[in-house]
Design a protein around this motif. Structure first.
Motif, PDB file in Angstrom:
ATOM      1  N   LEU A  43     -32.078  29.601 -18.483  1.00 40.30           N
ATOM      2  CA  LEU A  43     -33.362  29.482 -17.796  1.00 40.30           C
ATOM      3  C   LEU A  43     -33.183  28.732 -16.478  1.00 40.30           C
ATOM      4  CD1 LEU A  43     -36.439  29.760 -17.621  1.00 40.30           C
ATOM      5  CD2 LEU A  43     -36.610  27.671 -18.983  1.00 40.30           C
ATOM      6  N   LEU A  44     -32.435  27.635 -16.512  1.00 38.23           N
ATOM      7  CA  LEU A  44     -32.185  26.880 -15.280  1.00 38.23           C
ATOM      8  C   LEU A  44     -31.434  27.726 -14.258  1.00 38.23           C
ATOM      9  CD1 LEU A  44     -31.177  23.380 -16.683  1.00 38.23           C
ATOM     10  CD2 LEU A  44     -33.324  24.008 -15.555  1.00 38.23           C
ATOM     11  N   GLN A  45     -30.438  28.475 -14.724  1.00 36.73           N
ATOM     12  CA  GLN A  45     -29.685  29.330 -13.810  1.00 36.73           C
ATOM     13  C   GLN A  45     -30.599  30.384 -13.183  1.00 36.73           C
ATOM     14  OE1 GLN A  45     -26.678  30.598 -16.633  1.00 36.73           O
ATOM     15  NE2 GLN A  45     -25.109  29.402 -15.568  1.00 36.73           N
ATOM     16  N   LEU A  46     -31.447  30.986 -14.000  1.00 38.66           N
ATOM     17  CA  LEU A  46     -32.356  32.013 -13.498  1.00 38.66           C
ATOM     18  C   LEU A  46     -33.335  31.422 -12.481  1.00 38.66           C
ATOM     19  CD1 LEU A  46     -33.014  34.983 -13.741  1.00 38.66           C
ATOM     20  CD2 LEU A  46     -34.505  34.440 -15.654  1.00 38.66           C
ATOM     21  N   LEU A  47     -33.872  30.254 -12.785  1.00 39.18           N
ATOM     22  CA  LEU A  47     -34.763  29.584 -11.829  1.00 39.18           C
ATOM     23  C   LEU A  47     -34.029  29.273 -10.528  1.00 39.18           C
ATOM     24  CD1 LEU A  47     -36.670  27.159 -14.213  1.00 39.18           C
ATOM     25  CD2 LEU A  47     -37.660  29.067 -12.935  1.00 39.18           C
ATOM     26  N   ALA A  61     -23.731  34.234  -1.928  1.00 41.10           N
ATOM     27  CA  ALA A  61     -23.780  32.787  -1.672  1.00 41.10           C
ATOM     28  C   ALA A  61     -24.271  32.041  -2.909  1.00 41.10           C
ATOM     29  CB  ALA A  61     -24.687  32.496  -0.478  1.00 41.10           C
ATOM     30  N   ILE A  62     -25.262  32.612  -3.579  1.00 39.22           N
ATOM     31  CA  ILE A  62     -25.798  31.985  -4.790  1.00 39.22           C
ATOM     32  C   ILE A  62     -24.727  31.947  -5.873  1.00 39.22           C
ATOM     33  CG2 ILE A  62     -27.524  32.185  -6.623  1.00 39.22           C
ATOM     34  CD1 ILE A  62     -29.360  33.544  -4.492  1.00 39.22           C
ATOM     35  N   LYS A  63     -23.976  33.032  -6.005  1.00 35.64           N
ATOM     36  CA  LYS A  63     -22.912  33.100  -7.012  1.00 35.64           C
ATOM     37  C   LYS A  63     -21.889  31.990  -6.785  1.00 35.64           C
ATOM     38  CE  LYS A  63     -19.466  36.300  -8.852  1.00 35.64           C
ATOM     39  NZ  LYS A  63     -18.959  37.689  -8.763  1.00 35.64           N
ATOM     40  N   LYS A  64     -21.513  31.776  -5.539  1.00 30.46           N
ATOM     41  CA  LYS A  64     -20.556  30.719  -5.213  1.00 30.46           C
ATOM     42  C   LYS A  64     -21.128  29.348  -5.583  1.00 30.46           C
ATOM     43  CE  LYS A  64     -17.807  28.764  -1.536  1.00 30.46           C
ATOM     44  NZ  LYS A  64     -17.517  28.691  -0.127  1.00 30.46           N
ATOM     45  N   GLU A  65     -22.395  29.122  -5.240  1.00 28.42           N
ATOM     46  CA  GLU A  65     -23.048  27.855  -5.584  1.00 28.42           C
ATOM     47  C   GLU A  65     -23.098  27.642  -7.092  1.00 28.42           C
ATOM     48  OE1 GLU A  65     -26.955  27.578  -3.969  1.00 28.42           O
ATOM     49  OE2 GLU A  65     -26.269  27.808  -1.910  1.00 28.42           O
ATOM     50  N   THR A  70     -22.439  22.248 -12.342  1.00 27.82           N
ATOM     51  CA  THR A  70     -22.226  22.111 -13.778  1.00 27.82           C
ATOM     52  C   THR A  70     -23.165  21.060 -14.350  1.00 27.82           C
ATOM     53  OG1 THR A  70     -20.528  20.448 -13.430  1.00 27.82           O
ATOM     54  CG2 THR A  70     -19.786  22.738 -13.618  1.00 27.82           C
ATOM     55  N   GLY A  71     -23.338  21.107 -15.668  1.00 27.78           N
ATOM     56  CA  GLY A  71     -24.098  20.081 -16.378  1.00 27.78           C
ATOM     57  C   GLY A  71     -25.504  19.875 -15.864  1.00 27.78           C
ATOM     58  N   ASP A  72     -25.907  18.609 -15.836  1.00 29.21           N
ATOM     59  CA  ASP A  72     -27.279  18.294 -15.454  1.00 29.21           C
ATOM     60  C   ASP A  72     -27.517  18.391 -13.948  1.00 29.21           C
ATOM     61  OD1 ASP A  72     -25.775  16.059 -14.880  1.00 29.21           O
ATOM     62  OD2 ASP A  72     -27.274  14.631 -15.578  1.00 29.21           O
ATOM     63  N   ALA A  73     -26.467  18.653 -13.173  1.00 26.18           N
ATOM     64  CA  ALA A  73     -26.649  18.845 -11.732  1.00 26.18           C
ATOM     65  C   ALA A  73     -27.541  20.056 -11.466  1.00 26.18           C
ATOM     66  CB  ALA A  73     -25.299  19.012 -11.040  1.00 26.18           C
ATOM     67  N   LEU A  74     -27.401  21.085 -12.284  1.00 27.24           N
ATOM     68  CA  LEU A  74     -28.240  22.278 -12.144  1.00 27.24           C
ATOM     69  C   LEU A  74     -29.698  21.925 -12.420  1.00 27.24           C
ATOM     70  CD1 LEU A  74     -28.458  25.348 -11.711  1.00 27.24           C
ATOM     71  CD2 LEU A  74     -27.982  25.626 -14.145  1.00 27.24           C
ATOM     72  N   GLU A  75     -29.933  21.158 -13.469  1.00 25.79           N
ATOM     73  CA  GLU A  75     -31.295  20.750 -13.810  1.00 25.79           C
ATOM     74  C   GLU A  75     -31.907  19.912 -12.686  1.00 25.79           C
ATOM     75  OE1 GLU A  75     -33.562  19.217 -17.749  1.00 25.79           O
ATOM     76  OE2 GLU A  75     -31.719  18.156 -17.230  1.00 25.79           O
ATOM     77  N   ARG A  76     -31.131  18.989 -12.151  1.00 24.65           N
ATOM     78  CA  ARG A  76     -31.637  18.156 -11.049  1.00 24.65           C
ATOM     79  C   ARG A  76     -31.953  18.997  -9.821  1.00 24.65           C
ATOM     80  NH1 ARG A  76     -27.488  14.754 -12.764  1.00 24.65           N
ATOM     81  NH2 ARG A  76     -26.212  15.346 -10.983  1.00 24.65           N
ATOM     82  N   ARG A  77     -31.097  19.967  -9.534  1.00 26.53           N
ATOM     83  CA  ARG A  77     -31.308  20.820  -8.361  1.00 26.53           C
ATOM     84  C   ARG A  77     -32.587  21.645  -8.514  1.00 26.53           C
ATOM     85  NH1 ARG A  77     -26.480  24.408  -6.122  1.00 26.53           N
ATOM     86  NH2 ARG A  77     -25.766  22.351  -5.503  1.00 26.53           N
ATOM     87  N   VAL A  78     -32.786  22.228  -9.690  1.00 26.69           N
ATOM     88  CA  VAL A  78     -33.995  23.023  -9.935  1.00 26.69           C
ATOM     89  C   VAL A  78     -35.224  22.119  -9.889  1.00 26.69           C
ATOM     90  CG1 VAL A  78     -35.240  24.369 -11.682  1.00 26.69           C
ATOM     91  CG2 VAL A  78     -32.836  24.866 -11.203  1.00 26.69           C
ATOM     92  N   ALA A  79     -35.147  20.967 -10.536  1.00 25.34           N
ATOM     93  CA  ALA A  79     -36.282  20.038 -10.545  1.00 25.34           C
ATOM     94  C   ALA A  79     -36.639  19.594  -9.130  1.00 25.34           C
ATOM     95  CB  ALA A  79     -35.967  18.833 -11.419  1.00 25.34           C
ATOM     96  N   ALA A  80     -35.633  19.312  -8.321  1.00 30.91           N
ATOM     97  CA  ALA A  80     -35.890  18.880  -6.945  1.00 30.91           C
ATOM     98  C   ALA A  80     -36.557  19.987  -6.137  1.00 30.91           C
ATOM     99  CB  ALA A  80     -34.588  18.453  -6.276  1.00 30.91           C
TER     100      ALA A  80
END
Length: 146
Positions: A43-47, A61-65, A70-80
């Motif tokens: 879900l986080l990846q899709l968001l 570009a998104i694929k490279k990012e 990894t880990g909670d960095a994805l959650e923080r990025r989506v939340a931000a």
């Protein structure tokens, strides 16, 4: 920045999700075929994909990012990314009945429930149904009872 194409604005279809998996944008689900299940990280990846598309990024570009997050960095990025949009709608002075705010509870899947305050514009029945179905589709849980 405005979306560069209609797919950036659209809710992803099952076909789009399979495309993202096949092209390494989304992790592979648990199981296969109709038994495939997607979790919180999916879900986080899709968001994150949809957010970056809306910002005008290409899938390459998104694929490279996505490989680098990894880990909670994805959650923080989506939340931000979502925080400004979500906080604009927040009203801390919720109407209360006998001192308690009134909320609508919408079951999404086993262990997942959406809570919407009654005075929210999103509390309309048609919007709640649309939100429920979008979340179920995103989670891959269309079999949950209505």
């Amino acid at each position: 920045m405005k979306p560069t194409n209609a797919s950036a604005r659209a809710m992803p279809s099952a076909r789009a999700v399979r495309f993202y998996v096949a092209n390494g944008l989304l992790d592979r689900p648990e199981g296969a075929g109709t038994a495939a299940t997607y979790g919180y990280r999916h879900l986080l990846q899709l968001l994150a994909i949809k957010i970056r598309q809306r910002e005008g990024q290409t899938l390459d570009a998104i694929k490279k990012e996505m490989r680098e997050v990894t880990g909670d960095a994805l959650e923080r990025r989506v939340a931000a990314s979502l925080a400004p949009a979500l906080t604009l709608q927040m009203d801390t002075s919720a109407p209360k009945h006998n001192g308690v705010a009134s909320w609508r509870h919408v079951p999404i899947a086993d262990g997942v429930e959406l809570h919407v305050r009654d005075d929210s514009p999103a509390a309309r029945d048609d919007l709640l149904v649309a939100l429920r179905e979008m979340l179920r589709n995103t989670l891959g849980r269309n079999d949950f009872g209505t």
